[in-house]
Design an enzyme around this catalytic site. Structure first.
Site, mmCIF file in Angstrom:
data_model
loop_
_atom_site.group_PDB
_atom_site.id
_atom_site.type_symbol
_atom_site.label_atom_id
_atom_site.label_comp_id
_atom_site.label_asym_id
_atom_site.label_seq_id
_atom_site.Cartn_x
_atom_site.Cartn_y
_atom_site.Cartn_z
ATOM 1 N N HIS A 11 13.102 104.607 115.499
ATOM 2 C CA HIS A 11 13.072 103.224 116.037
ATOM 3 C C HIS A 11 12.082 102.692 116.792
ATOM 4 C CE1 HIS A 11 14.604 99.285 117.223
ATOM 5 N NE2 HIS A 11 14.679 99.741 118.677
ATOM 6 N N SER B 75 -0.020 80.363 124.636
ATOM 7 C CA SER B 75 -0.946 79.367 125.265
ATOM 8 C C SER B 75 -1.319 78.455 124.360
ATOM 9 C CB SER B 75 -2.266 80.022 125.815
ATOM 10 O OG SER B 75 -1.755 81.000 126.667
ATOM 11 N N HIS C 150 1.202 102.816 129.119
ATOM 12 C CA HIS C 150 1.395 101.355 129.810
ATOM 13 C C HIS C 150 0.435 100.462 129.299
ATOM 14 C CE1 HIS C 150 3.590 99.221 132.293
ATOM 15 N NE2 HIS C 150 2.654 98.345 132.620
ATOM 16 N N ASP D 119 -16.427 86.280 108.131
ATOM 17 C CA ASP D 119 -15.561 87.667 108.087
ATOM 18 C C ASP D 119 -15.919 88.512 109.261
ATOM 19 O OD1 ASP D 119 -14.236 89.876 106.962
ATOM 20 O OD2 ASP D 119 -14.878 89.142 104.969
ATOM 21 N N THR E 153 0.679 87.569 135.871
ATOM 22 C CA THR E 153 1.337 87.051 134.815
ATOM 23 C C THR E 153 2.062 85.860 135.490
ATOM 24 O OG1 THR E 153 1.992 89.330 134.330
ATOM 25 C CG2 THR E 153 3.493 87.951 133.446
ATOM 26 N N TYR F 150 0.704 96.095 127.323
ATOM 27 C CA TYR F 150 -0.079 95.109 127.028
ATOM 28 C C TYR F 150 -0.925 94.785 126.027
ATOM 29 C CZ TYR F 150 1.635 95.195 131.960
ATOM 30 O OH TYR F 150 2.278 95.112 133.032
ATOM 31 N N ARG G 296 20.237 106.010 128.969
ATOM 32 C CA ARG G 296 19.637 105.713 127.792
ATOM 33 C C ARG G 296 19.788 106.898 126.676
ATOM 34 N NH1 ARG G 296 13.146 104.791 128.299
ATOM 35 N NH2 ARG G 296 13.278 104.047 126.209
ATOM 36 N N GLU H 8 -0.588 99.991 126.549
ATOM 37 C CA GLU H 8 -0.169 99.888 125.062
ATOM 38 C C GLU H 8 1.021 98.615 125.062
ATOM 39 O OE1 GLU H 8 -0.079 100.667 122.003
ATOM 40 O OE2 GLU H 8 1.831 100.162 120.945
ATOM 41 N N LYS I 34 -0.213 82.803 134.624
ATOM 42 C CA LYS I 34 0.108 82.539 133.283
ATOM 43 C C LYS I 34 1.113 81.734 132.949
ATOM 44 C CE LYS I 34 -2.327 85.678 130.581
ATOM 45 N NZ LYS I 34 -3.283 84.664 130.193
ATOM 46 N N TRP J 219 10.717 108.253 121.222
ATOM 47 C CA TRP J 219 9.587 107.967 120.822
ATOM 48 C C TRP J 219 8.220 108.403 121.884
ATOM 49 C CZ3 TRP J 219 5.646 104.555 123.231
ATOM 50 C CH2 TRP J 219 6.067 103.953 124.201
ATOM 51 N N HIS K 266 4.189 104.682 137.167
ATOM 52 C CA HIS K 266 5.515 104.038 137.303
ATOM 53 C C HIS K 266 6.701 104.535 136.396
ATOM 54 C CE1 HIS K 266 4.402 100.008 135.306
ATOM 55 N NE2 HIS K 266 5.028 100.702 134.545
ATOM 56 N N HIS K 267 6.145 105.023 135.504
ATOM 57 C CA HIS K 267 7.160 105.609 134.309
ATOM 58 C C HIS K 267 7.563 106.975 134.881
ATOM 59 C CE1 HIS K 267 6.354 102.639 131.312
ATOM 60 N NE2 HIS K 267 5.252 102.652 131.848
ATOM 61 N N SER L 205 -7.166 104.458 113.720
ATOM 62 C CA SER L 205 -7.385 103.422 112.812
ATOM 63 C C SER L 205 -7.515 102.238 114.078
ATOM 64 C CB SER L 205 -6.064 103.019 111.924
ATOM 65 O OG SER L 205 -5.841 101.786 111.637
ATOM 66 N N SER L 206 -6.603 102.362 114.874
ATOM 67 C CA SER L 206 -6.320 101.344 115.976
ATOM 68 C C SER L 206 -7.999 101.101 116.848
ATOM 69 C CB SER L 206 -5.184 101.501 116.902
ATOM 70 O OG SER L 206 -4.279 101.329 116.289
#
Lengths: 553, 252
Positions: A80, A274, A259, A109, A332, A263, A454, A261, A335, A145, A308-309, A175-176
């Site tokens: 998941h 926006s 991390h 293009d 943030t 964002y 978890r 990722e 924003k 994951w 922080h993880h 690919s990314s």
């Protein structure tokens, strides 16, 4: 119509005979078709990941093992998370960017159309390889994951499923990276005349910053996966403490990717919010430049907060990573206040895209606040690896990314298909889905605070936990109903004749200047680009022109 | 408006649920410091939540257009305001600075050495159980199978120092009522100290996913008065001497 120099060079390009149907889609290098392939594929992965989540929630409805045994449950949460992060979230933002970025900058293009096609097919086959990890003996990896070593090593995860996972995710990562090179090149070289960087639409700015993040963070993941593979099969010992390796090293590399990722998964969606708020307030985005600076600040900070993880590992500097994590709240917050100020004194209307945008602001804030809580190392001692983290991350990814995705789907669906989605079904979708998000994820905070870890296949004897888990499962079911309304809406819209005008919302950006759907090379004419809202300016000038004509007559 | 009327109670309930969650009653000196930090964070979070939701609801209710605008009617095209933007950069900066200061202060209190000779407990996590070794007393308590964890008896009002490691994958030593967890990592030793304030039985569990029976890896801590603790130690040692093999169970 205002004639511009863009209209002038009428070069007739000899086009190949139009290939129809399947062959056309398989061989296309048109950024719009590739964008739709990306969006469609990632949406299918979203449905699949959602079904896995529903099975998990069904199992957790009450204590005891009812529907799936623990080892299946553990495969489910691993896959998941994997599907939602790597095969839905990341390619979804790539897909939206693929469709919209060339249109928003007035380009025909992408800079490298064939590379663009190649990245899609790499993503698709990478994703299928990841899914195939269910097939070999032992099933899919059951490691979460985040695939922490040494659990993901050969000793504890001997199955070939883990290897398929590594290879498949590695492929989507490459690919990314290639895709982000393409986006950056396109934005820097293919902007229409007049489109300076400070007139680039805010969504496209979000894509640029996201692409830079991908370019800098995915290599860390690729390296981590390669090292894990070497450990598993080639006698390496990067993560094996008995041979001088370190399990902590795995986490450093993983979160140095992981991390940024998150964002990557939110910044293009901040851009959507926006744009939608500006259009449905009939006002320019308040503090456009501050919004760009906030994107850049978030991106820079995102590379300084990974540990922080790892607050509970006892292996990282706690105050340093707390401070930098806290600081992300500042851009943030900018924003948020700019979005609110955009609405201030505006002419607000609430069709479905705006409903989802405002719903996003309500729900995402909760994820933001609980994120600040998690930035505090001592509070993290209690919250880490509990349902508090699960509640937080789903609050920002579902209440944030997914709700903004729906805002974007309703907003640009008419452009991509020439058909309007039903407002009635849209509202049903919005209220059920948003209610479901709140009901599914808010109880998780209390579960986590009171100590439910978890990744537990089962939990025991606590009436409060029983109730909270039941509520959460109810919320998941409600979200599923919301998604079914959306699919119904999608199918009924695609079956009806085209009814969307070129610019149904009175949009700001260049994609609304072309037909719905746009022709193969996007534009037959462009309005002059004098601000980040060329279509607004053009409509205003038209209006002034009408007044002048009336006065002259 | 209909949407706003629905959104307001929903929003209030949501802020309430997210920030008003209750920590378990903190049972160690260190946990009390963390609990206080949480209270401060909750107050600030509630302030931020109410401000932002208040502004948002105001904008929605006040500026919603029911009729289509007259031709040519446009709202004021405000593009920004430097003073306002500095304010909403500055205030969050102040809030997070305050939180950061509180965090550093709390960390110092969590790590502050407490007076008294600590009881040393060496904890080894493995798939899927715990082995807890009272190094000063030669007593060992250990899991007896999935779901059956050891019970560590510990004194109140006296520091307890845990020396934590793992023999296979990463685990995490988590006692919710101590508001604390620390990872057990192979090849690495984590040392931490706490002072239990009140007698009682406190459940603990593994909090870092470690494979199939991860969810069935509990342990308990039974906190007793120092006198009862000494009696328990003596009894364990006598039992061990009598049976000539080290006791493998926590049951006195």
């Amino acid at each position: 119509m205002v004639a511009t120099d863009l209209e002038q060079p009428r070069v007739t390009i000899a086009r190949p005979p139009v290939a129809e149907g399947l062959v056309d889609w398989l061989t296309t290098t048109d950024h719009k078709k590739i964008g739709l392939l990306y969006i469609g594929t990632s949406f299918l992965f979203f449905l699949l990941g959602g079904i896995l989540a529903l099975i998990m929630r069904l199992e957790l409805t009450q204590p005891g093992v009812q529907f799936v045994d623990p080892s299946t449950y553990e495969q489910l949460f691993t896959m998941h998370g994997t599907i939602m992060m790597f095969l839905f979230g990341t390619p979804l933002s790539v897909g939206l960017a693929n469709y919209l970025l060339p249109l928003q900058i007035g380009a025909a293009d992408m800079a490298f159309p064939r590379l663009n096609a190649a990245t899609y097919w790499m993503f698709l086959f990478g994703g299928l390889i990841v899914l195939s990890s269910f097939l070999p003996a032992g099933g899919a990896p059951a490691v979460g994951w985040t695939i922490y070593a040494p659990l993901s090593g050969i000793t504890y995860s001997p199955g070939a499923g883990m290897d398929l996972w590594i290879v498949g995710i590695g492929l989507t990562g490459i690919s990314s990276i290639l895709g982000s090179v393409n986006f950056i090149a396109t934005l820097f070289t293919r902007r229409a005349p007049g489109m300076t960087m400070l007139r680039v639409p805010i969504f496209t700015w979000g894509v640029l910053v996201t692409s830079l993040l991908i370019l800098l963070s995915f290599p860390a993941l690729t390296a981590d996966l390669a090292m894990l593979f070497i450990d598993r099969h080639l006698g390496g010992s990067f993560f094996d403490p008995s041979a001088g390796g370190s399990p902590i090293l795995f986490q450093h590399l993983f979160w140095f990717f992981g991390h940024p990722e998150v964002y990557i998964l939110i910044m293009p969606f901040f851009g959507i919010i926006s744009e939608v708020i500006s259009v449905f307030s009939r006002k320019p985005l308040f503090g456009y430049r501050a919004m760009i600076l906030a994107f850049i600040a978030i991106a820079l900070l995102s590379f300084t907060v990974w540990a922080h993880h790892m607050f509970t590992t006892g292996a990282v500097n706690l105050p340093f990573f707390s401070l930098l994590s806290y600081l992300i709240a500042v851009p943030t917050g900018i924003k948020y206040f700019n979005w609110i100020a955009t609405m201030w004194r505006g002419h607000l209307t609430f069709p479905t895209p705006m409903l989802f945008a405002v719903g996003f602001m309500f729900v995402f804030l909760l994820g933001g606040i609980t994120g600040v809580m998690l930035a505090s190392a001592p509070l993290d001692f209690q919250f880490q690896d509990t349902y508090y983290v699960v509640g937080h991350l789903h609050n920002v990814l579902v209440g944030g990314t997914v709700m903004a995705m729906f805002a974007g789907f309703y907003f640009w669906f008419p452009k991509a298909t020439g058909r309007m989605l039903s407002e009635r079904l849209g509202k049903l979708h919005f209220w059920t889905f948003t209610g479901g998000v709140l009901l599914a994820f808010l109880p998780m905070y209390q579960l986590g605070i009171s100590g439910m870890p978890r990744r537990y296949a089962d939990y025991t004897g606590n009436p409060t936990w029983d109730l909270l888990n039941l509520l959460s499962t109810g919320g998941a079911a409600l979200m599923a109903v919301g998604v079914l309304f959306f699919i119904w809406n999608l199918i009924s819209a695609l079956r009806k004749p085209a009814d969307a005008p070129d610019d149904p919302w009175a949009g700001n950006t260049l994609e609304w200047a072309t037909s719905s759907p746009p022709p193969e090379h996007n534009f037959r004419w462009l309005p002059p680009i004098r601000s980040e809202r060329p279509m607004w300016d053009w409509r205003m000038r038209q209006h002034d022109g009408d007044d002048q004509q009336a006065a002259e007559a | 408006m209909r949407g706003a009327r629905r959104a307001v109670p929903l929003a209030i309930a949501a802020v309430g649920l997210a920030v008003a969650g209750c920590m378990p009653t903190p049972e160690t000196t260190q946990a009390n410091a963390i609990d206080f930090l949480y209270l401060i964070a909750q107050i600030l979070a509630a302030g931020v939540g109410i401000t932002v939701y208040g502004l948002l609801v105001f904008m929605i209710v006040r500026y919603r257009r029911r009729r289509p605008p007259a031709p040519g009617e446009v709202p004021p095209q405000v593009r920004g305001n430097t003073v306002l933007e500095l304010i909403w950069t500055g205030i969050p900066l102040l809030i997070v600075s305050l939180l950061f200061g509180m965090t550093v202060w709390t960390l110092a209190r969590v790590n502050d050495p407490q007076p008294g000779q600590p009881v040393q407990l060496s904890v080894l996590a493995y798939r899927w159980g715990w082995r807890m070794d009272y190094t000063d007393y030669g007593i060992v308590v250990q899991s007896t199978g999935p779901g059956h964890g050891p019970e560590a008896v510990l004194p109140v009002g006296q520091p307890v120092t845990i020396t934590l490691t793992s023999q296979d994958v990463i685990h995490s030593f988590f006692v919710p009522q101590f508001l604390f967890k620390r990872d057990a990592i192979p090849g690495m030793t984590n040392v931490f100290t706490f002072n239990i304030d009140n007698p009682g039985v406190y459940g603990g569990q593994c909090a870092e996913f470690c494979g199939m029976d991860h969810y069935a890896m509990p342990f308990t801590i039974r906190a007793v008065s120092p006198a009862e603790f000494q009696a328990w130690v003596t009894q364990q040692q006598t039992q061990a001497a009598a049976s000539a093999t080290p006791s493998a169970t926590a049951t006195p």
